[in-house]
Design a protein around this motif. Structure first.
Motif, PDB file in Angstrom:
ATOM      1  N   LEU A   1       0.828  -1.200   0.000  1.00 14.13           N
ATOM      2  CA  LEU A   1       0.000   0.000   0.000  1.00 14.13           C
ATOM      3  C   LEU A   1       0.867   1.256   0.000  1.00 14.13           C
ATOM      4  CD1 LEU A   1      -2.569  -1.181   2.712  1.00 14.13           C
ATOM      5  CD2 LEU A   1      -2.706  -1.465   0.231  1.00 14.13           C
ATOM      6  N   ALA A   2       0.281   2.351  -0.452  1.00 13.26           N
ATOM      7  CA  ALA A   2       1.038   3.603  -0.570  1.00 13.26           C
ATOM      8  C   ALA A   2       1.586   4.074   0.769  1.00 13.26           C
ATOM      9  CB  ALA A   2       0.157   4.687  -1.185  1.00 13.26           C
ATOM     10  N   CYS A   3       0.914   3.706   1.871  1.00 11.12           N
ATOM     11  CA  CYS A   3       1.342   4.128   3.197  1.00 11.12           C
ATOM     12  C   CYS A   3       2.551   3.341   3.702  1.00 11.12           C
ATOM     13  CB  CYS A   3       0.186   3.978   4.187  1.00 11.12           C
ATOM     14  SG  CYS A   3      -0.437   2.285   4.294  1.00 11.12           S
ATOM     15  N   GLY A   4       2.939   2.298   2.961  1.00 10.21           N
ATOM     16  CA  GLY A   4       4.077   1.486   3.377  1.00 10.21           C
ATOM     17  C   GLY A   4       3.690   0.155   3.981  1.00 10.21           C
ATOM     18  N   TRP A   5       2.413   0.015   4.351  1.00 10.17           N
ATOM     19  CA  TRP A   5       1.947  -1.259   4.888  1.00 10.17           C
ATOM     20  C   TRP A   5       1.727  -2.245   3.740  1.00 10.17           C
ATOM     21  CZ3 TRP A   5       0.462  -2.764   9.960  1.00 10.17           C
ATOM     22  CH2 TRP A   5       0.633  -1.779  10.944  1.00 10.17           C
ATOM     23  N   THR A   6       1.741  -3.528   4.078  1.00 11.88           N
ATOM     24  CA  THR A   6       1.370  -4.571   3.125  1.00 11.88           C
ATOM     25  C   THR A   6       0.164  -5.314   3.683  1.00 11.88           C
ATOM     26  OG1 THR A   6       3.652  -4.862   2.347  1.00 11.88           O
ATOM     27  CG2 THR A   6       2.109  -6.670   1.925  1.00 11.88           C
ATOM     28  N   GLY A   7      -0.889  -5.430   2.908  1.00 14.13           N
ATOM     29  CA  GLY A   7      -2.110  -6.086   3.377  1.00 14.13           C
ATOM     30  C   GLY A   7      -3.262  -5.764   2.468  1.00 14.13           C
ATOM     31  N   LYS A   8      -4.468  -6.009   2.948  1.00 16.66           N
ATOM     32  CA  LYS A   8      -5.673  -5.788   2.156  1.00 16.66           C
ATOM     33  C   LYS A   8      -6.054  -4.316   2.184  1.00 16.66           C
ATOM     34  CE  LYS A   8      -9.884  -8.310   1.159  1.00 16.66           C
ATOM     35  NZ  LYS A   8     -10.731  -9.437   1.555  1.00 16.66           N
ATOM     36  N   GLY A   9      -6.364  -3.765   1.041  1.00 12.81           N
ATOM     37  CA  GLY A   9      -6.727  -2.353   0.979  1.00 12.81           C
ATOM     38  C   GLY A   9      -6.451  -1.722  -0.371  1.00 12.81           C
ATOM     39  N   ARG A  10      -5.719  -2.454  -1.246  1.00 12.25           N
ATOM     40  CA  ARG A  10      -5.456  -1.944  -2.601  1.00 12.25           C
ATOM     41  C   ARG A  10      -6.736  -1.972  -3.425  1.00 12.25           C
ATOM     42  NH1 ARG A  10      -0.242  -2.124  -5.018  1.00 12.25           N
ATOM     43  NH2 ARG A  10      -1.266  -2.698  -6.973  1.00 12.25           N
ATOM     44  N   MET A  11      -7.026  -0.879  -4.070  1.00 14.43           N
ATOM     45  CA  MET A  11      -8.188  -0.859  -4.955  1.00 14.43           C
ATOM     46  C   MET A  11      -7.984  -1.854  -6.090  1.00 14.43           C
ATOM     47  SD  MET A  11      -9.953   2.349  -6.978  1.00 14.43           S
ATOM     48  CE  MET A  11      -9.067   2.247  -8.526  1.00 14.43           C
ATOM     49  N   ALA A  12      -9.044  -2.483  -6.533  1.00 11.77           N
ATOM     50  CA  ALA A  12      -8.976  -3.386  -7.680  1.00 11.77           C
ATOM     51  C   ALA A  12      -8.355  -2.659  -8.871  1.00 11.77           C
ATOM     52  CB  ALA A  12     -10.378  -3.880  -8.030  1.00 11.77           C
ATOM     53  N   GLU A  13      -7.602  -3.388  -9.675  1.00 11.54           N
ATOM     54  CA  GLU A  13      -6.908  -2.790 -10.812  1.00 11.54           C
ATOM     55  C   GLU A  13      -7.900  -2.347 -11.884  1.00 11.54           C
ATOM     56  OE1 GLU A  13      -3.655  -2.140 -10.794  1.00 11.54           O
ATOM     57  OE2 GLU A  13      -3.701  -2.963  -8.754  1.00 11.54           O
ATOM     58  N   PRO A  14      -7.510  -1.355 -12.699  1.00 13.73           N
ATOM     59  CA  PRO A  14      -8.417  -0.876 -13.755  1.00 13.73           C
ATOM     60  C   PRO A  14      -8.932  -1.998 -14.657  1.00 13.73           C
ATOM     61  CG  PRO A  14      -6.563   0.621 -13.521  1.00 13.73           C
ATOM     62  CD  PRO A  14      -6.285  -0.553 -12.628  1.00 13.73           C
ATOM     63  N   GLU A  15      -8.072  -2.977 -14.953  1.00 16.66           N
ATOM     64  CA  GLU A  15      -8.489  -4.093 -15.803  1.00 16.66           C
ATOM     65  C   GLU A  15      -9.601  -4.905 -15.136  1.00 16.66           C
ATOM     66  OE1 GLU A  15      -4.517  -2.675 -16.804  1.00 16.66           O
ATOM     67  OE2 GLU A  15      -5.390  -3.412 -14.921  1.00 16.66           O
ATOM     68  N   ASP A  16      -9.487  -5.079 -13.795  1.00 22.75           N
ATOM     69  CA  ASP A  16     -10.519  -5.819 -13.058  1.00 22.75           C
ATOM     70  C   ASP A  16     -11.837  -5.044 -13.043  1.00 22.75           C
ATOM     71  OD1 ASP A  16      -8.734  -7.874 -12.462  1.00 22.75           O
ATOM     72  OD2 ASP A  16      -8.034  -6.860 -10.650  1.00 22.75           O
ATOM     73  N   LEU A  17     -11.740  -3.736 -12.844  1.00 22.19           N
ATOM     74  CA  LEU A  17     -12.943  -2.903 -12.818  1.00 22.19           C
ATOM     75  C   LEU A  17     -13.598  -2.853 -14.192  1.00 22.19           C
ATOM     76  CD1 LEU A  17     -11.651   0.021 -10.571  1.00 22.19           C
ATOM     77  CD2 LEU A  17     -13.076  -1.915  -9.899  1.00 22.19           C
ATOM     78  N   LEU A  18     -12.764  -2.830 -15.227  1.00 27.47           N
ATOM     79  CA  LEU A  18     -13.284  -2.860 -16.594  1.00 27.47           C
ATOM     80  C   LEU A  18     -14.070  -4.144 -16.823  1.00 27.47           C
ATOM     81  CD1 LEU A  18     -13.184  -1.300 -19.345  1.00 27.47           C
ATOM     82  CD2 LEU A  18     -11.274  -2.795 -19.954  1.00 27.47           C
ATOM     83  N   LYS A  19     -13.550  -5.258 -16.325  1.00 35.60           N
ATOM     84  CA  LYS A  19     -14.236  -6.551 -16.475  1.00 35.60           C
ATOM     85  C   LYS A  19     -15.562  -6.561 -15.716  1.00 35.60           C
ATOM     86  CE  LYS A  19     -13.642 -11.561 -16.084  1.00 35.60           C
ATOM     87  NZ  LYS A  19     -14.987 -11.777 -15.540  1.00 35.60           N
ATOM     88  N   VAL A  20     -15.572  -5.983 -14.504  1.00 35.00           N
ATOM     89  CA  VAL A  20     -16.806  -5.909 -13.722  1.00 35.00           C
ATOM     90  C   VAL A  20     -17.892  -5.184 -14.512  1.00 35.00           C
ATOM     91  CG1 VAL A  20     -17.881  -4.879 -11.689  1.00 35.00           C
ATOM     92  CG2 VAL A  20     -15.703  -6.074 -11.469  1.00 35.00           C
ATOM     93  N   LEU A  21     -17.526  -4.038 -15.079  1.00 39.97           N
ATOM     94  CA  LEU A  21     -18.513  -3.255 -15.835  1.00 39.97           C
ATOM     95  C   LEU A  21     -18.901  -3.968 -17.124  1.00 39.97           C
ATOM     96  CD1 LEU A  21     -17.071   0.334 -15.297  1.00 39.97           C
ATOM     97  CD2 LEU A  21     -19.056  -0.693 -14.197  1.00 39.97           C
ATOM     98  N   ASN A  22     -17.925  -4.581 -17.768  1.00 43.22           N
ATOM     99  CA  ASN A  22     -18.221  -5.323 -18.997  1.00 43.22           C
ATOM    100  C   ASN A  22     -19.194  -6.472 -18.712  1.00 43.22           C
ATOM    101  OD1 ASN A  22     -17.588  -5.652 -21.894  1.00 43.22           O
ATOM    102  ND2 ASN A  22     -16.796  -7.643 -21.239  1.00 43.22           N
ATOM    103  N   ASP A  23     -18.930  -7.209 -17.619  1.00 40.29           N
ATOM    104  CA  ASP A  23     -19.813  -8.309 -17.224  1.00 40.29           C
ATOM    105  C   ASP A  23     -21.214  -7.797 -16.879  1.00 40.29           C
ATOM    106  OD1 ASP A  23     -17.739 -10.049 -17.592  1.00 40.29           O
ATOM    107  OD2 ASP A  23     -17.283 -10.312 -15.465  1.00 40.29           O
TER     108      ASP A  23
END
Length: 401
Positions: free
Chosen positions: A154-176
């Protein structure tokens, strides 16, 4: 997505740069894209960036009305075929969960009747905070589609859950979203998955070996047939399919409550979760210290979810699972009739390729009309596709009776 009207909401977070990439991809796919930015979002990316990429004006202020014949946030709300807020901050989720509309984005979201997808992005500790989890649950129950964040740096330096889904994943969500086809369009499929955990004290609980893989595969298979899928999941390490409404639970009681809450609106119910039959009669608020002698724990029955649904069902198609270690078909048929099921999926958990946690399964499907269908070793995704196909076939047979 050619010609579709897609409204993008951008909140204040470093992941806003990903939304610029997504906007470009959507325009290239032929979509009409308009963007609303919060004041905080403009601290990360300028409105000019989104204006250049979308070739549309960017909306920033509730009370700036460039067209006197329209109310901007109502016009946008009516214009959108779908809305995606990416990134979605904890702050905006809290506002939406409480019904607060105090800026251009939140007032538009409250005014639209279009489907709304939220793509959270934040620090891992924020993402795991009880209040944030509570708001996510409320939003899902209110009909918002929450796209689970990814794990990573993550941008704050931590590693864990919190990264926004990638543009390609979001594109697939909308396409679906726009390309949903299949034989379950307009149907709601309620699926339970995974194990439950029955608490003893703050550090101990009873559970089982279920991984949830079969239930998650069923959710994906039902989604591919156009269904509106509600997945009630016990604790797993799995990433749910995008587009599935996930309700996370822990105990058998929580799974019962969540399942029965949605039961009346479901058309098809598939109970694949391995729910605890018993729970400790007494639980402890503090860790029970080790004693010199043995420790006997008295257990009490949990509510039989499948039997309760069988007794309450009206038009629903009810599907159960029978994971047995002996007399598999006999016990499955007994369960099919005693719990008023339409179909049951039986498997021998001791058979190689059919146990818990694996990626394969060997199933036999039985229905109340006497049909029996045996399958060889299949991946759980393949098995799920077969089960959904058999459910559809069963429904078609019933309609022709």
């Amino acid at each position: 997505m050619n010609g579709k009207n897609i409204l993008i909401g951008v909140c204040g977070g470093i992941a806003a740069y990903k939304s610029a990439a997504l906007t470009s991809k959507l325009v290239q796919a032929g979509a009409n894209v308009k963007v609303i930015m919060t004041e905080s979002a403009k601290e990360f990316v300028t409105p000019l960036t989104f204006q250049a990429l979308s070739r549309q004006p960017v909306y920033e202020h509730t009370f700036i009305e460039p067209d006197p014949t329209k109310i901007a946030h109502i016009d946008l709300a009516d214009w959108a075929d779908v809305v995606l807020v990416a990134p979605t901050t904890a702050n905006v989720m809290a506002k939406l969960a409480s019904g607060i509309g105090d800026d251009m984005l939140t007032t538009t979201l409250l005014a639209t009747t279009a489907p709304i997808y939220l793509a959270p992005a934040m620090n891992v500790n924020m993402y795991e905070k009880a209040a944030v989890k509570r708001n996510v649950k409320t939003l899902q129950e209110d009909g918002y589609h929450v796209i689970d964040a990814n794990e990573g740096y993550l941008a704050c330096g931590w590693t864990g859950k919190g990264r926004m889904a990638e543009p390609e994943d979001l594109l697939k969500v909308l396409n679906d979203h726009f390309q949903v086809t299949g034989q379950l369009q307009g149907k709601t499929v309620l699926i339970t998955a995974g194990p439950t955990q029955e608490r003893i004290d703050p550090v101990r609980y009873f559970t089982n070996h279920s991984s949830g893989k079969m239930g998650y595969a069923l959710a994906e298979a039902a989604l591919s047939q156009g269904a509106n899928v509600i997945l009630v999941s016990g604790p797993t390490a799995l990433q749910p399919p995008h587009g599935v409404h996930v309700i996370n639970v822990v105990s058998a009681k929580e799974m019962f409550d969540a399942t029965m809450h949605h039961f009346d609106t479901a058309n098809i119910v598939i109970k694949s979760a391995a729910v605890a039959d018993y729970r400790p009669k007494e639980t402890f608020d503090h860790k029970r210290k080790k004693q010199s002698g043995p420790w006997a724990i008295e257990m009490e029955r949990t509510t039989d979810i499948l039997k309760t649904m069988g007794e309450a069902k009206k038009q629903q198609i009810l599907v159960g699972f029978a994971a047995e270690s002996e007399n598999v078909e006999q016990y499955a048929l007994q369960k099919l009739h005693s719990k008023n099921l339409d179909l049951i999926v039986a498997n021998n958990i001791l058979q190689e390729g059919a146990g818990f946690k694996g990626d394969t399964n060997i199933i036999t499907l039985l229905d109340k009309d006497g049909m029996k269908k045996e399958y060889p070793v299949l991946s759980k995704k393949e098995a799920a596709t077969c089960i959904i196909a058999d459910v559809i076939s069963y429904i078609e047979r019933q309609q022709h009776l």
